[in-house]
Scaffold this active site. Structure first.
Site, PDB file in Angstrom:
ATOM      1  N   SER A   1       0.531  -1.139   0.123  1.00  0.00           N
ATOM      2  CA  SER A   1      -0.261   0.033   0.171  1.00  0.00           C
ATOM      3  C   SER A   1       0.939   1.223  -0.175  1.00  0.00           C
ATOM      4  CB  SER A   1      -0.785  -0.106   1.136  1.00  0.00           C
ATOM      5  OG  SER A   1      -0.241   0.208   2.467  1.00  0.00           O
TER       6      SER A   1
ATOM      7  N   LYS B   1       0.826   4.319   7.079  1.00  0.00           N
ATOM      8  CA  LYS B   1       0.057   5.103   5.963  1.00  0.00           C
ATOM      9  C   LYS B   1       0.586   6.605   6.255  1.00  0.00           C
ATOM     10  CE  LYS B   1      -2.786   2.292   4.058  1.00  0.00           C
ATOM     11  NZ  LYS B   1      -2.434   0.935   4.641  1.00  0.00           N
TER      12      LYS B   1
END
Length: 219
Positions: A138, A175
């Site tokens: 990701s 993230k």
């Protein structure tokens, strides 16, 4: 000592500043915007020239896949440089490597620690507290790949744009952080993944740490 043009020095300094301030290198588009290039392709041409001279390494297929290399001037900075674990003579820090994290237990609980690595303190933008094994792609476009070891400093708060390790209920994720009021967005660096949205009024959320470096072991 590598000889660079004035423009190449400018780009190299921009890369260093981005790594020092955010923990990660800039994208081609960010370089183009900062230096007034008409397109990201112009930035790419300069990056390729820097790579040919040995000042940086480029990872194909990732927008932030830029790694600083030792130019023989003593100004070798990290993160952004991905490298093998250093020679034992340079080791200064002993960092636990965290693998999978069980729900409801501290991230540094003994059962989560897979190994301990001795590493050189100077490799990181700030002193890390642990290494986290990255799982998934990701954050690919930030140069963070599956299996990499992310150096993490424990924190309670973060600034927008920083890359963090966050706990969402039973899940721990890496993230880019963005907060507005009681709402938090955890942004991936891969268009195949969706942002994670958190409402602090209702959702279980905690910051586990700030990314301060990246290591890659080479077989």
């Amino acid at each position: 000592m590598i000889k660079l043009t004035a423009r190449q020095e400018q780009i190299l300094n921009l890369i260093r500043d981005a790594i020092e301030n955010t923990g990660f290198p800039p994208t081609r588009a960010e370089i183009a915007t900062e230096l007034g290039f008409r397109s990201a392709n112009a930035a790419e041409e300069h990056l390729q020239a820097l790579a040919r001279k040995g000042a940086i390494e480029i990872s194909p297929g990732t927008s932030r896949g830029i790694r600083l290399r030792d130019m023989g001037n003593g100004d070798e900075r990290f993160p952004g440089r991905q490298m093998a674990l250093p020679h034992p003579a340079l080791m200064q820090l002993s960092l636990p490597l965290v693998g999978r994290v069980a729900a409801g237990s501290p991230i540094l609980a003994q059962e989560h620690i897979e190994a301990t690595y001795d590493v050189d303190r100077s490799l990181f933008s700030a002193k890390p507290d642990f290494l986290l094994k990255v799982r998934g792609m990701s954050m690919r476009d930030a140069g963070i790949l599956d299996g990499d070891l992310l150096a993490v400093k424990k924190i309670d708060t973060a600034k927008n744009g920083q890359i963090v390790v966050a706990r969402l209920g039973e899940e721990v994720t890496v993230k880019r952080y963005k907060k507005s009021g009681s709402l938090i967005e955890l942004l991936p660096e891969n268009p195949d993944f969706e942002p994670i949205r958190v409402d602090l009024a209702h959702d279980e959320f905690a910051l586990e740490g700030l990314a301060v470096g990246l290591m890659r072991t080479w077989n």
